[in-house]
Design a protein around this motif. Structure first.
Motif, PDB file in Angstrom:
ATOM      1  N   VAL A 121     -32.326   8.272   0.930  1.00 52.03           N
ATOM      2  CA  VAL A 121     -31.683   8.068   2.224  1.00 52.03           C
ATOM      3  C   VAL A 121     -31.078   6.672   2.291  1.00 52.03           C
ATOM      4  N   ALA A 122     -31.807   5.679   1.797  1.00 49.38           N
ATOM      5  CA  ALA A 122     -31.303   4.307   1.822  1.00 49.38           C
ATOM      6  C   ALA A 122     -30.011   4.182   1.015  1.00 49.38           C
ATOM      7  N   SER A 127     -26.834  -0.868   2.685  1.00 55.49           N
ATOM      8  CA  SER A 127     -26.097  -1.728   1.768  1.00 55.49           C
ATOM      9  C   SER A 127     -26.888  -1.922   0.480  1.00 55.49           C
ATOM     10  N   GLU A 128     -26.221  -2.443  -0.543  1.00 48.77           N
ATOM     11  CA  GLU A 128     -26.890  -2.676  -1.823  1.00 48.77           C
ATOM     12  C   GLU A 128     -28.007  -3.707  -1.681  1.00 48.77           C
ATOM     13  N   VAL A 164     -23.909   7.722  13.434  1.00 42.63           N
ATOM     14  CA  VAL A 164     -24.504   7.459  12.128  1.00 42.63           C
ATOM     15  C   VAL A 164     -23.384   7.229  11.126  1.00 42.63           C
ATOM     16  N   TRP A 165     -23.494   6.157  10.372  1.00 46.32           N
ATOM     17  CA  TRP A 165     -22.386   5.750   9.507  1.00 46.32           C
ATOM     18  C   TRP A 165     -22.664   6.023   8.041  1.00 46.32           C
ATOM     19  N   SER A 166     -21.604   6.098   7.272  1.00 46.21           N
ATOM     20  CA  SER A 166     -21.720   6.152   5.819  1.00 46.21           C
ATOM     21  C   SER A 166     -21.652   4.725   5.312  1.00 46.21           C
ATOM     22  N   GLY A 167     -22.103   4.511   4.091  1.00 48.55           N
ATOM     23  CA  GLY A 167     -22.124   3.166   3.526  1.00 48.55           C
ATOM     24  C   GLY A 167     -20.770   2.507   3.498  1.00 48.55           C
ATOM     25  N   SER A 168     -19.697   3.286   3.437  1.00 46.62           N
ATOM     26  CA  SER A 168     -18.359   2.722   3.354  1.00 46.62           C
ATOM     27  C   SER A 168     -17.948   2.013   4.633  1.00 46.62           C
TER      28      SER A 168
END
Length: 208
Positions: A121-122, A127-128, A164-168
């Motif tokens: 999930v993370a 973020s990295e 809810v967001w995506s990593g981008s």
């Protein structure tokens, strides 16, 4: 002058009489939404909406059943006829209701629990740097660390009016938001976020 961001804490497990009273304040549209949910979730939705209407009635002076909501592109509600900012979150049997007079606000709460497939999930949502920190966290502390990071991100996104967001989307976040972590009740972790830093958090309990 430091403004106050209020977060009201309420149990969503109420007696039948209280449930009936709260239900009567909901709109036809809200009842329609509840009808499409499983019974347990529907009851908590009705209670949460009823409590929100009751609290907003106190702030605005408008009868709870007469309040009209509008919704942003991500579904964040606002009032059609009043300027007060607010946000709602609930987890398990606990609901949080955040209010601010002069700025957008977001709140999120999670009950402390094991998180299934935590690192997967993370990797999807965080973020990295956050992923590296979680991976380096002791296994018995990783669930709590993940939930702290999660509620902060959700509260900030909700303050921005996003879902809810995506990593981008990480680089698009507003930088003028500040947040505060707190425990509204043993076994729960929460965060509230609002624009700028000239505000203080005030928590209070909803009486049943």
């Amino acid at each position: 002058m430091t403004e106050e961001v209020q977060v009201w804490v309420a149990s969503l497990e109420v007696a039948d009489g209280r449930y009936t009273s709260l239900s009567k304040t909901l709109s036809r549209e809200e009842h329609g939404r509840a009808e499409g949910m499983p019974p347990g979730l529907a009851r908590r939705f009705v209670v949460a909406r009823g409590i929100l209407r009751s609290l907003l009635s106190g702030f605005t002076g408008t009868a709870a059943e007469e309040l009209r909501f509008m919704y942003g592109t991500s579904g964040k509600p606002s009032l059609a006829d009043h300027d007060i900012h607010f946000n709602v979150s609930h987890s398990a049997e606990l609901g949080l209701f955040a209010f601010a007079p002069d700025r957008a606000v977001g709140v999120d709460v999670e009950n402390e629990r094991p998180v299934r497939r935590l690192l997967d999930v993370a990797q999807r949502f965080m973020s990295e740097d956050e992923i590296r920190l979680l991976a380096a966290t002791a296994p018995d502390e990783r669930d709590a660390a993940f939930l702290r990071s999660w509620v902060v991100r959700e509260a900030r996104l909700k303050a921005e009016g996003r879902g809810v967001w995506s990593g981008s989307e990480a680089n698009k976040a507003q930088t003028n938001l500040t947040h505060k972590l707190f425990s509204p009740k043993p076994g729960y972790i929460a965060a509230v976020a609002a624009a700028e830093s000239d505000w203080r958090l005030y928590t209070c309990a909803v009486k049943e």
